[in-house]
Design a protein around this motif. Structure first.
Motif, short mmCIF file in Angstrom:
data_model
loop_
_atom_site.label_atom_id
_atom_site.label_comp_id
_atom_site.label_asym_id
_atom_site.label_seq_id
_atom_site.Cartn_x
_atom_site.Cartn_y
_atom_site.Cartn_z
N ARG A 1 -39.52 -87.84 61.03
CA ARG A 1 -39.03 -87.76 62.29
C ARG A 1 -40.15 -88.51 63.23
NH1 ARG A 1 -36.10 -82.57 64.47
NH2 ARG A 1 -35.95 -81.73 62.41
N LEU A 2 -39.83 -89.65 64.15
CA LEU A 2 -40.64 -90.19 65.11
C LEU A 2 -39.85 -89.49 66.15
CD1 LEU A 2 -42.79 -92.17 66.03
CD2 LEU A 2 -40.90 -93.90 66.30
N VAL A 3 -40.98 -88.87 66.97
CA VAL A 3 -40.41 -88.05 68.41
C VAL A 3 -40.95 -88.90 69.48
CG1 VAL A 3 -40.55 -85.80 69.34
CG2 VAL A 3 -40.70 -85.93 66.84
N LEU A 4 -39.99 -89.16 70.25
CA LEU A 4 -40.17 -89.95 71.61
C LEU A 4 -40.15 -88.89 72.74
CD1 LEU A 4 -38.39 -93.19 71.12
CD2 LEU A 4 -40.67 -92.68 70.31
N GLY A 5 -40.60 -89.22 73.84
CA GLY A 5 -40.67 -88.74 75.00
C GLY A 5 -39.47 -89.44 76.06
N ASP A 6 -39.43 -89.26 77.25
CA ASP A 6 -38.37 -89.81 78.08
C ASP A 6 -38.78 -90.96 78.72
OD1 ASP A 6 -36.50 -87.31 77.85
OD2 ASP A 6 -37.77 -86.29 79.14
N ASP A 7 -39.95 -91.44 78.94
CA ASP A 7 -40.42 -92.58 79.58
C ASP A 7 -40.43 -93.80 78.83
OD1 ASP A 7 -41.27 -94.15 81.92
OD2 ASP A 7 -43.28 -93.34 81.57
N ASN A 8 -39.09 -94.32 78.43
CA ASN A 8 -38.89 -95.60 77.80
C ASN A 8 -38.42 -96.53 78.80
OD1 ASN A 8 -39.92 -94.08 75.26
ND2 ASN A 8 -38.00 -92.78 75.63
N TYR A 9 -38.78 -97.58 78.73
CA TYR A 9 -38.20 -98.69 79.52
C TYR A 9 -38.63 -100.27 78.93
CZ TYR A 9 -43.20 -98.65 81.41
OH TYR A 9 -44.51 -98.90 81.40
N ILE A 10 -37.83 -101.17 79.65
CA ILE A 10 -38.28 -102.54 79.31
C ILE A 10 -38.56 -103.21 80.60
CG2 ILE A 10 -36.62 -102.73 77.27
CD1 ILE A 10 -34.54 -104.03 79.14
N MET A 11 -39.54 -104.37 80.41
CA MET A 11 -40.06 -104.94 81.77
C MET A 11 -39.40 -106.55 81.25
SD MET A 11 -41.76 -103.08 83.49
CE MET A 11 -42.53 -104.68 84.72
N GLN A 12 -38.71 -106.99 82.30
CA GLN A 12 -38.19 -108.25 82.27
C GLN A 12 -38.21 -109.08 83.84
OE1 GLN A 12 -37.23 -109.84 79.63
NE2 GLN A 12 -35.56 -111.03 79.82
N ASN A 13 -38.84 -110.11 83.80
CA ASN A 13 -39.21 -110.90 85.07
C ASN A 13 -39.69 -110.09 86.09
OD1 ASN A 13 -37.76 -113.24 83.84
ND2 ASN A 13 -35.63 -112.34 84.57
N GLY A 14 -40.54 -109.25 85.63
CA GLY A 14 -41.35 -108.06 86.55
C GLY A 14 -40.71 -106.98 86.90
N ARG A 15 -39.49 -106.90 86.41
CA ARG A 15 -38.71 -105.61 86.99
C ARG A 15 -38.64 -104.52 85.78
NH1 ARG A 15 -32.60 -105.81 86.24
NH2 ARG A 15 -31.87 -103.93 87.20
N ARG A 16 -38.75 -103.31 86.15
CA ARG A 16 -38.97 -102.26 85.15
C ARG A 16 -37.17 -101.89 85.10
NH1 ARG A 16 -41.96 -96.69 84.21
NH2 ARG A 16 -40.29 -95.21 83.59
N ILE A 17 -36.85 -101.67 83.66
CA ILE A 17 -35.23 -101.36 83.49
C ILE A 17 -35.62 -100.00 82.60
CG2 ILE A 17 -32.99 -101.67 82.64
CD1 ILE A 17 -33.83 -104.65 83.28
N ASP A 18 -35.16 -98.78 83.01
CA ASP A 18 -35.33 -97.88 82.07
C ASP A 18 -34.22 -97.70 81.12
OD1 ASP A 18 -37.29 -96.44 83.54
OD2 ASP A 18 -36.00 -95.66 85.15
N LEU A 19 -34.71 -97.02 80.00
CA LEU A 19 -33.59 -96.96 78.85
C LEU A 19 -33.17 -95.84 78.65
CD1 LEU A 19 -36.01 -98.86 76.14
CD2 LEU A 19 -33.85 -99.89 77.52
#
Length: 273
Positions: free
Chosen positions: A112-130
């Motif tokens: 298992r790969l265990v991830l935390g909650d702080d996952n997001y993408i950056m697009q055109n300088g804008r952060r979008i949470d996943l």
């Protein structure tokens, strides 16, 4: 403070050869009855500027253990870069070394790969949470069934397909993280030998495969050990201290999953001018 940790399983299994020149150089002995496993993370390109995931740990379950028994899992924490990795930096042959550990010889049942909650993408300088669906909070499990032989080094590579793992939720503007991963396992080659006389040491030993070179030095007993090598046909170059001549041994085939023992290398004294 983190919310509930998501355990995201590996959903595809294949075996392939990692075409990276990052070959492990390690003279430390593997404990009796154990194998050494290096864990890597790679990615394929995606149509975003950046894709950031929070990696907490890799968890391994050996065959014969009950997955509901938390103490049966072997945990390898990821402790670099504040647990953050930009997946899009792992394309073009790049990889992130998640860590290494010695595991009792046997068979890996699940990973298992265990991830935390702080996952997001950056697009055109804008952060979008996943967002992660609640159905994945319990973790999806993959039955790996990968045997590990004692004394052998392995690379286990997690391929995180960012382009297929991020889904836009209709017109809501939200992006959902539905990880699509595969795990890649490959046993590696090991070579050991002795260089004499001891007075020539420490001798630099280089294993050469094409454009790649891995090196080490002999110890006080003239012995050397190189683990984590890709399988193939190598040339070995021995560079001693002053007073002795270099030596080149060519066309030594190292099979993966095996320990190759070279015949003792006897160096000749240098010819005085």
């Amino acid at each position: 403070m983190r919310n509930l940790v998501k355990s995201l399983s590996l959903v595809f299994l294949t075996v392939f050869f990692l075409s990276s020149c990052d070959m492990e150089t390690d003279r430390d002995q593997i404990r009796d009855g154990h194998a050494r496993v290096n864990f890597y993370l790679i990615d394929a390109p995606a149509a975003y500027d950046e894709v950031w995931v929070e990696i907490l740990e890799v968890r391994i379950l050996m065959k014969g253990n009950n997955e509901s028994n938390e103490s049966a899992w072997i945990n390898l924490p990821y402790e670099r870069n504040n647990n953050k990795i930009n997946l899009l930096s792992l394309t073009g042959g790049n990889s992130e070394h998640l860590g290494e550990m010695e595991i009792p010889a046997g068979e890996i049942s699940q990973i298992r790969l265990v991830l935390g909650d702080d996952n997001y993408i950056m697009q055109n300088g804008r952060r979008i949470d996943l967002k992660t669906p609640s159905a994945q909070q319990s973790g999806l499990k993959l039955k790996v069934n990968k045997p590990l032989e004692a004394g052998i080094s392995y690379d286990l590579v997690i391929d995180f397909d960012a382009s297929r793992s991020i889904v836009r939720a209709g017109n809501s503007g939200q992006y959902i993280l539905k990880p699509v991963l595969r795990v890649v396992a490959q046993e590696l080659a090991t070579v050991e030998g002795t260089v004499l006389p001891l007075e020539a040491g420490p001798v630099q030993v280089s294993a050469i495969l094409g454009q790649d070179t891995v090196g080490t030095f002999t110890d006080n007993n003239g012995m050397f050990l190189l683990r984590g090598l890709r399988g193939g046909t190598y040339n070995f170059w021995f560079v001693p201290q002053e007073g002795y001549q270099d030596s080149l041994i060519q066309n030594i085939t190292l099979p993966v999953g095996q320990i190759t023992k070279l015949d003792p290398v006897i160096l000749e004294k240098a010819v005085e001018e």
